[in-house]
Design a protein around this motif. Structure first.
Motif, PDB file in Angstrom:
ATOM      1  N   PHE A  29      14.624  24.692  11.707  1.00  0.00           N
ATOM      2  CA  PHE A  29      13.800  23.507  11.967  1.00  0.00           C
ATOM      3  C   PHE A  29      13.661  23.177  13.446  1.00  0.00           C
ATOM      4  CE2 PHE A  29      12.724  18.904  11.602  1.00  0.00           C
ATOM      5  CZ  PHE A  29      11.614  19.047  10.799  1.00  0.00           C
ATOM      6  N   MET A  30      14.524  23.697  14.304  1.00  0.00           N
ATOM      7  CA  MET A  30      14.473  23.349  15.715  1.00  0.00           C
ATOM      8  C   MET A  30      13.279  24.021  16.392  1.00  0.00           C
ATOM      9  SD  MET A  30      17.449  25.705  17.464  1.00  0.00           S
ATOM     10  CE  MET A  30      17.018  25.095  19.108  1.00  0.00           C
ATOM     11  N   LEU A  80      21.391  18.735   5.463  1.00  0.00           N
ATOM     12  CA  LEU A  80      20.812  17.501   6.005  1.00  0.00           C
ATOM     13  C   LEU A  80      21.222  17.283   7.454  1.00  0.00           C
ATOM     14  CD1 LEU A  80      19.110  15.030   5.398  1.00  0.00           C
ATOM     15  CD2 LEU A  80      21.167  13.878   4.569  1.00  0.00           C
ATOM     16  N   ILE A  81      22.466  17.562   7.778  1.00  0.00           N
ATOM     17  CA  ILE A  81      22.918  17.410   9.162  1.00  0.00           C
ATOM     18  C   ILE A  81      22.175  18.381  10.079  1.00  0.00           C
ATOM     19  CG2 ILE A  81      24.893  17.700  10.705  1.00  0.00           C
ATOM     20  CD1 ILE A  81      26.674  16.733   8.427  1.00  0.00           C
ATOM     21  N   GLY A  82      22.030  19.622   9.671  1.00  0.00           N
ATOM     22  CA  GLY A  82      21.294  20.586  10.484  1.00  0.00           C
ATOM     23  C   GLY A  82      19.836  20.212  10.655  1.00  0.00           C
ATOM     24  N   LEU A  83      19.207  19.709   9.593  1.00  0.00           N
ATOM     25  CA  LEU A  83      17.807  19.302   9.685  1.00  0.00           C
ATOM     26  C   LEU A  83      17.627  18.113  10.625  1.00  0.00           C
ATOM     27  CD1 LEU A  83      16.558  19.624   5.987  1.00  0.00           C
ATOM     28  CD2 LEU A  83      16.106  21.156   7.907  1.00  0.00           C
ATOM     29  N   MET A  85      19.510  17.333  13.200  1.00  0.00           N
ATOM     30  CA  MET A  85      19.679  17.813  14.568  1.00  0.00           C
ATOM     31  C   MET A  85      18.410  18.507  15.056  1.00  0.00           C
ATOM     32  SD  MET A  85      23.599  19.291  14.365  1.00  0.00           S
ATOM     33  CE  MET A  85      23.596  19.788  16.087  1.00  0.00           C
ATOM     34  N   GLY A  86      17.814  19.325  14.196  1.00  0.00           N
ATOM     35  CA  GLY A  86      16.550  19.952  14.567  1.00  0.00           C
ATOM     36  C   GLY A  86      15.419  18.952  14.702  1.00  0.00           C
ATOM     37  N   PHE A  87      15.453  17.879  13.908  1.00  0.00           N
ATOM     38  CA  PHE A  87      14.407  16.859  13.975  1.00  0.00           C
ATOM     39  C   PHE A  87      14.435  16.123  15.305  1.00  0.00           C
ATOM     40  CE2 PHE A  87      12.941  12.485  13.001  1.00  0.00           C
ATOM     41  CZ  PHE A  87      11.629  12.792  12.676  1.00  0.00           C
ATOM     42  N   GLN A 249      21.569  13.515  24.680  1.00  0.00           N
ATOM     43  CA  GLN A 249      22.571  12.484  24.457  1.00  0.00           C
ATOM     44  C   GLN A 249      22.430  11.868  23.071  1.00  0.00           C
ATOM     45  OE1 GLN A 249      25.131  11.729  26.339  1.00  0.00           O
ATOM     46  NE2 GLN A 249      25.827  10.123  24.933  1.00  0.00           N
ATOM     47  N   TRP A 250      21.195  11.692  22.650  1.00  0.00           N
ATOM     48  CA  TRP A 250      20.923  11.204  21.305  1.00  0.00           C
ATOM     49  C   TRP A 250      21.456  12.183  20.261  1.00  0.00           C
ATOM     50  CZ3 TRP A 250      15.246  10.106  19.385  1.00  0.00           C
ATOM     51  CH2 TRP A 250      15.298   9.376  18.194  1.00  0.00           C
ATOM     52  N   LEU A 251      21.312  13.473  20.554  1.00  0.00           N
ATOM     53  CA  LEU A 251      21.832  14.495  19.644  1.00  0.00           C
ATOM     54  C   LEU A 251      23.359  14.422  19.550  1.00  0.00           C
ATOM     55  CD1 LEU A 251      21.088  17.012  17.906  1.00  0.00           C
ATOM     56  CD2 LEU A 251      21.412  18.378  19.975  1.00  0.00           C
ATOM     57  N   ARG A 252      24.011  14.208  20.676  1.00  0.00           N
ATOM     58  CA  ARG A 252      25.466  14.076  20.676  1.00  0.00           C
ATOM     59  C   ARG A 252      25.914  12.837  19.912  1.00  0.00           C
ATOM     60  NH1 ARG A 252      28.575  17.152  23.955  1.00  0.00           N
ATOM     61  NH2 ARG A 252      27.510  18.590  25.362  1.00  0.00           N
TER      62      ARG A 252
END
Length: 258
Positions: A29-30, A80-83, A85-87, A249-252
């Motif tokens: 998704f990334m 869901l967590i991976g999606l 992060m890609g979102f 930073q939002w991703l972290r």
């Protein structure tokens, strides 16, 4: 003959398959890797390679019964967590795509569209140029390495089976306006300059009604618009650094990493 017990199979599933779902969902998704330019088979091989590389450093995984409902819940959570992060990364890239579309509409190049090979849709040429530019900047400044670092760290800060992050997902939904606001901030000088040009053409039309403003205004707006975009490219690196820092930073924060 080699015999494996249920506990051994469950330990193998928990230590390899569960992290693989999170990594695969992110790569599918990334941006850049998750586009149509990279085949699904290559993304799967890359996910397997990353999972094998980081598996010795991961914390202990829970023992999973492959035919249990709990295993299905944990797999859904990892996907869901991976999606998500890609979102977040997709939102960051769409800032520049929206900015290019806004400028193209203001300068009269909204009709000049081309097929985006990454997404398979038609987008304005200026938007496609901005997307190519942000992709090159993201790779040149090792943004993909930062993403993989956050991914590996997420298994420590957000281990498998820790529960759904409802607050983080709701926070992402509340910050969708950040994309439009950042895109407007990126192209605000160009929009202002084009607005002044259109006002000048309006004054010329009122002063000389016999002048066919459409015959000279349209090509002149295109030329001046391209010149303004060229001048604005000098400041796009500083804007990129600000938006990239906020997105990473939002991703972290989403995975509770430091």
């Amino acid at each position: 003959m080699l015999e494996l017990s249920d506990a051994q199979i469950g330990a193998w599933v928990g230590s390899f398959v569960l992290p693989l779902f999170r990594i695969t969902a992110l790569l599918m998704f990334m941006p850049i890797v998750g586009t149509q330019l990279v085949s699904a088979r290559v993304r799967l091989y890359l996910a397997l390679a990353i999972c094998i590389a980081i598996m010795p450093t991961l914390p202990p995984m829970p023992v999973v019964d492959a035919l249990n409902l709990q295993a299905f819940i944990w797999v859904s959570q990892e996907i869901l967590i991976g999606l998500m992060m890609g979102f977040i990364l997709q939102l960051f890239f769409q800032i520049f795509a929206i900015a290019g579309q806004i400028v193209a509409m203001q300068m009269g190049l909204g009709f000049a569209s081309m097929v985006d090979p990454a997404n398979g849709i038609s987008v304005p040429v200026i938007g496609q140029v901005f997307m190519i530019l942000v992709t090159l900047l993201f790779l040149a400044m090792n943004g993909h390495l930062v993403v993989f670092e956050v991914l590996a760290e997420s298994f420590f800060t957000l281990p498998v089976g820790s529960g759904f992050l409802v607050d983080s997902y709701w926070d992402i939904a509340n910050k969708l306006g950040w994309v439009l606001g950042s895109a407007l901030l990126l192209v605000l000088p160009a929009i202002t300059a084009l607005l002044v040009i259109n006002l000048a053409f309006g004054v010329m039309t009122r002063a000389a009604p016999q002048l066919n403003i459409f015959s000279i205004g349209f090509p002149l707006t295109l030329v001046l618009g391209l010149f303004i975009v060229w001048i604005g490219m000098a400041d796009i690196l500083a804007q990129y650094q600000v938006f990239a820092s906020e997105a990473l930073q939002w991703l972290r924060e989403m995975v509770r990493a430091r």
